[in-house]
Design an enzyme around this catalytic site. Structure first.
Site, short mmCIF file in Angstrom:
data_model
loop_
_atom_site.label_atom_id
_atom_site.label_comp_id
_atom_site.label_asym_id
_atom_site.label_seq_id
_atom_site.Cartn_x
_atom_site.Cartn_y
_atom_site.Cartn_z
CG ASP A 151 -0.03 0.01 2.60
OD1 ASP A 151 0.71 -0.87 2.50
OD2 ASP A 151 -0.40 0.68 3.52
CE LYS A 174 -0.72 1.37 6.46
NZ LYS A 174 0.67 1.05 5.96
CD GLU A 202 1.41 0.14 10.13
OE1 GLU A 202 0.31 0.16 9.31
OE2 GLU A 202 2.40 0.21 10.15
CD GLU A 224 6.65 1.84 11.30
OE1 GLU A 224 5.77 1.86 10.48
OE2 GLU A 224 7.79 1.55 11.30
CE LYS A 276 1.84 -3.26 8.64
NZ LYS A 276 1.71 -3.44 7.22
CB SER A 305 0.95 -7.04 8.15
OG SER A 305 0.51 -6.03 7.21
CE1 TYR A 324 5.28 0.98 3.45
CE2 TYR A 324 2.97 1.23 2.86
CZ TYR A 324 3.80 0.59 3.05
OH TYR A 324 3.89 -0.50 2.29
P1 13P Z 1 7.10 -2.43 6.59
O1 13P Z 1 7.13 -3.97 6.72
O2 13P Z 1 8.18 -1.86 5.47
O3 13P Z 1 7.39 -1.61 7.72
O4 13P Z 1 5.56 -1.76 6.34
C1 13P Z 1 5.16 -0.96 7.02
C2 13P Z 1 3.48 -0.84 6.87
O5 13P Z 1 2.89 -0.23 7.61
C3 13P Z 1 2.86 -1.65 5.40
O6 13P Z 1 1.44 -1.34 5.36
#
Ligand code: 13P
Length: 388
Positions: free
Chosen positions: A63, A175, A215, A217, A257, A326, A388
């Site tokens: 994505d 997501k 997610e 992160e 995630k 993922s 991203y």
């Molecule tokens: P990565 O596995 O490259 O960290 O991807 C993060 C992401 O949010 C992909 O949807």
């Protein structure tokens, strides 16, 4: 919003400890005497989540926004045109046999509406492999005023109607990626904003039939020790679940995630897969209710082999969820380098994708060994301030 009470009991299988073998699978009763939103898609959400969290399978994340996809294409000397993005996504999504290892694919909006060169919709390619189509619904990160140089995630304008449209187009999960930076604090404001945003999005996605991937992160950036990552991750997930509950999100119909709990990328010592598994599972057990069906890790800049070894280490003992992957970078890096934009390399690149997908499938089952992995797959992909 109006609400209804359902009386009949319902039950479904969720992914408990299938990582080692099916002996550990267990049946979870979902008492239906809970208040749920009228007209909601609850039963379908549970089925979708269950299908994604199925043994030996995980998510292929492709994505990347057009800007990020452009960076990937530039790394192999291609221009960032729609035709090149389409050709690359076609290579990935028409890989025969992918559904054995991949249960869901997260797409960017452009890809959700695209077809192969001979006119088969990408969503139909996925359905043909029993892979659930998913969609990135956030609109990326912007600076968060009043914070310590941190960011927040945009995307609420028109979110409900966009989700409804994506559902019509075949998407069944969504997501939303927001980030937390340890070197920037994280400030209480940034954590609260991330958690609240994820919860609001999750409620809106579920209301429109999409299983939300949650997610937050926690970026790898920084020179901190693993204990500090654990502390921040516990804090972030506590807030996320607090607001998910406040927003009446159905926990059985979400997927997480998370980042793995590792030392900062610039820390003086690297941690072993066993240590990463120990810290990550400690965090999950302290913070994530077993009602959540699947934990689908991001790779976050780890090398392909590292991400697979770490996942494998987490599946060496039973745990209450389906613990899987993922990955974007950790599934695509070798594929892209093998393809190089040349039609004659498509088949070999698809084989490379199957190799990575199978390795992670084995890791989901706790049966991966890194024997025979090449040096390219061992190269880290960490980038400071990655978007991203
Ligand atoms: P990565 O596995 O490259 O960290 O991807 C993060 C992401 O949010 C992909 O949807």
């Amino acid at each position: 919003m109006a609400s209804v009470k359902l009386n009949a009991p319902s039950s479904h299988w969720i992914g408990g400890g299938r990582s080692l073998n099916r002996r550990f699978a267990f049946r979870t009763e979902i008492p239906r005497a809970v208040t749920i939103r009228a007209g909601s898609y609850t039963e379908e959400l549970l089925q979708t989540a269950k299908s994604i969290a199925s043994p030996g399978r995980g998510i292929l994340a492709i994505d990347e926004s057009n800007a990020t996809c452009g960076k990937r294409l530039a790394s192999i000397g291609l221009d960032n045109t729609e035709a090149n993005r389409q050709a690359y996504r076609q290579l990935l999504l028409t890989t025969s046999g992918l559904g054995e290892y991949i249960s869901g694919a997260i797409l960017f909006e452009e890809t959700l509406y695209q077809s192969t060169i001979d006119g088969t919709k990408f969503v139909d390619c996925l359905r043909g492999e029993n892979i659930v189509p998913g969609i990135k619904v956030d609109k990326g990160l912007v600076p968060l005023p009043g914070s310590n140089n941190e960011s927040w995630c945009q995307g609420f304008d028109g979110l409900a109607s966009r989700c409804a449209e994506y559902y019509k187009q075949g998407a069944r999960f969504a997501k939303w990626r927001t980030v937390v930076s340890i070197p920037c604090g994280p400030s209480a404001l940034a954590v609260k904003e991330a958690a609240w945003g994820l919860a609001r999005y999750a409620a809106i996605a579920q209301d429109n039939g999409l299983v939300p991937i949650v997610e937050p992160e926690i970026l790898l950036d920084g020179d901190h020790a693993i204990e500090r990552t654990l502390e921040v991750a516990e804090n972030v997930w506590a807030e996320v679940f607090f607001y998910l509950a406040q927003n009446n999100v159905v926990f059985e119909g979400i997927l997480l995630k998370p980042s793995m709990v590792t030392p900062g990328a610039e820390h003086k010592e690297k941690a072993s897969p066993e240590t990463i598994a120990k810290y990550t599972l400690t965090m999950l057990k302290r913070r994530v209710p077993p009602a959540v069906p699947g934990i689908m890790f991001l790779s976050g800049g780890q090398s392909e082999v590292e991400a697979t070894l770490n996942l494998n280490a987490m599946n060496q003992s039973p745990n209450p969820w389906h613990v899987s992957f993922s990955y974007a970078r950790a599934l695509q890096n070798t594929v892209l380098k093998t393809w190089k934009g040349q039609p004659e390399n498509v088949e070999t690149a698809q084989k490379a994708l199957l190799i990575r997908a199978k390795a992670n499938s084995m890791a989901q089952l706790g049966r991966y060994s890194a024997e025979g992995e090449n040096d390219e797959a061992k190269k880290g992909m960490f980038q400071k301030g990655y978007t991203y």
